[in-house]
Write an enzyme that holds these catalytic residues in place. Structure first.
Site, mmCIF file in Angstrom:
data_model
loop_
_atom_site.group_PDB
_atom_site.id
_atom_site.type_symbol
_atom_site.label_atom_id
_atom_site.label_comp_id
_atom_site.label_asym_id
_atom_site.label_seq_id
_atom_site.Cartn_x
_atom_site.Cartn_y
_atom_site.Cartn_z
ATOM 1 N N HIS A 4 0.837 -1.197 0.000
ATOM 2 C CA HIS A 4 0.000 0.000 0.000
ATOM 3 C C HIS A 4 0.871 1.245 0.000
ATOM 4 O O HIS A 4 1.708 1.424 0.870
ATOM 5 C CB HIS A 4 -0.936 0.009 1.211
ATOM 6 C CG HIS A 4 -2.027 -0.996 1.090
ATOM 7 N ND1 HIS A 4 -3.035 -0.864 0.184
ATOM 8 C CD2 HIS A 4 -2.251 -2.163 1.743
ATOM 9 C CE1 HIS A 4 -3.839 -1.901 0.288
ATOM 10 N NE2 HIS A 4 -3.385 -2.701 1.216
ATOM 11 N N ARG A 7 3.451 2.248 -4.793
ATOM 12 C CA ARG A 7 3.499 2.709 -6.181
ATOM 13 C C ARG A 7 3.082 4.170 -6.299
ATOM 14 O O ARG A 7 2.757 4.647 -7.372
ATOM 15 C CB ARG A 7 2.607 1.827 -7.052
ATOM 16 C CG ARG A 7 3.173 0.421 -7.160
ATOM 17 C CD ARG A 7 2.521 -0.441 -8.188
ATOM 18 N NE ARG A 7 2.114 0.175 -9.404
ATOM 19 C CZ ARG A 7 2.776 0.096 -10.562
ATOM 20 N NH1 ARG A 7 3.899 -0.557 -10.628
ATOM 21 N NH2 ARG A 7 2.300 0.658 -11.641
ATOM 22 N N ASP A 35 -2.807 -8.531 -1.102
ATOM 23 C CA ASP A 35 -3.768 -7.436 -1.066
ATOM 24 C C ASP A 35 -3.139 -6.253 -1.787
ATOM 25 O O ASP A 35 -1.964 -5.968 -1.622
ATOM 26 C CB ASP A 35 -4.074 -7.066 0.386
ATOM 27 C CG ASP A 35 -5.070 -5.930 0.498
ATOM 28 O OD1 ASP A 35 -6.033 -5.918 -0.289
ATOM 29 O OD2 ASP A 35 -4.891 -5.067 1.369
ATOM 30 N N GLY A 36 -3.914 -5.605 -2.575
ATOM 31 C CA GLY A 36 -3.426 -4.413 -3.266
ATOM 32 C C GLY A 36 -3.517 -4.573 -4.768
ATOM 33 O O GLY A 36 -2.937 -5.485 -5.350
ATOM 34 N N GLY A 37 -4.284 -3.719 -5.391
ATOM 35 C CA GLY A 37 -4.388 -3.713 -6.842
ATOM 36 C C GLY A 37 -5.370 -4.713 -7.422
ATOM 37 O O GLY A 37 -5.461 -4.846 -8.630
ATOM 38 N N ARG A 39 -8.762 -5.709 -8.613
ATOM 39 C CA ARG A 39 -9.988 -5.021 -9.020
ATOM 40 C C ARG A 39 -10.957 -5.913 -9.787
ATOM 41 O O ARG A 39 -12.118 -5.590 -9.932
ATOM 42 C CB ARG A 39 -9.656 -3.809 -9.908
ATOM 43 C CG ARG A 39 -8.711 -2.793 -9.279
ATOM 44 C CD ARG A 39 -9.384 -2.080 -8.112
ATOM 45 N NE ARG A 39 -8.466 -1.125 -7.512
ATOM 46 C CZ ARG A 39 -7.719 -1.356 -6.445
ATOM 47 N NH1 ARG A 39 -7.775 -2.524 -5.839
ATOM 48 N NH2 ARG A 39 -6.910 -0.441 -5.975
ATOM 49 N N ARG A 59 -10.709 -2.542 -1.599
ATOM 50 C CA ARG A 59 -11.190 -1.324 -2.243
ATOM 51 C C ARG A 59 -12.484 -1.530 -3.024
ATOM 52 O O ARG A 59 -13.428 -0.748 -2.866
ATOM 53 C CB ARG A 59 -10.100 -0.721 -3.129
ATOM 54 C CG ARG A 59 -10.460 0.695 -3.575
ATOM 55 C CD ARG A 59 -9.292 1.386 -4.205
ATOM 56 N NE ARG A 59 -8.260 1.612 -3.203
ATOM 57 C CZ ARG A 59 -7.083 2.144 -3.458
ATOM 58 N NH1 ARG A 59 -6.777 2.489 -4.680
ATOM 59 N NH2 ARG A 59 -6.208 2.324 -2.506
#
Length: 111
Positions: A4, A7, A35-37, A39, A59
């Site tokens: 998190h 980037r 976790d992260g990115g 979608r 998210r």
């Protein structure tokens, strides 16, 4: 694992890019959760193919919750499950256990 904010300058590696290295480093001693990115269901498929045991989708869940409450969260889960089932069908993987590294090309990644 997560990066998190990693980037924020667009110079760090993405979570999915670092995943194979982390999986190799733990060498099966602990399960790797990513976790992260994430979608789309295709992102879940790629993470599982690269060795993740579970995938966080925080998210998108928050977007669904913010837009439509619990019904939005339910819909996000339906969409992502449908996308995952579609990519699994397209790749000929009838179960999550059948997903493996052969389905993801990573020619320039450090592994």
């Amino acid at each position: 694992m997560s990066n998190h904010g990693g980037r924020s300058t667009e110079t760090g590696r993405s979570t999915i890019e670092a995943l194979p290295e982390v999986v190799a480093a733990v060498n099966g001693r602990i399960p790797v959760l990513v976790d992260g990115g994430v979608r789309r269901g295709t992102d879940v498929f790629k993470a599982l193919a690269l060795g993740a045991k579970a995938v966080g989708i925080g998210r998108p869940m928050l977007w669904g919750l913010g837009a439509f409450g619990q019904a939005g969260v339910d819909r996000v889960l339906e969409i992502m499950q449908g996308e995952l089932k579609l990519v699994m069908g397209n790749c000929g993987t009838p179960s999550v256990a059948d997903i493996n590294r052969a389905y993801v090309s990573t020619p320039d990644w450090k592994i």
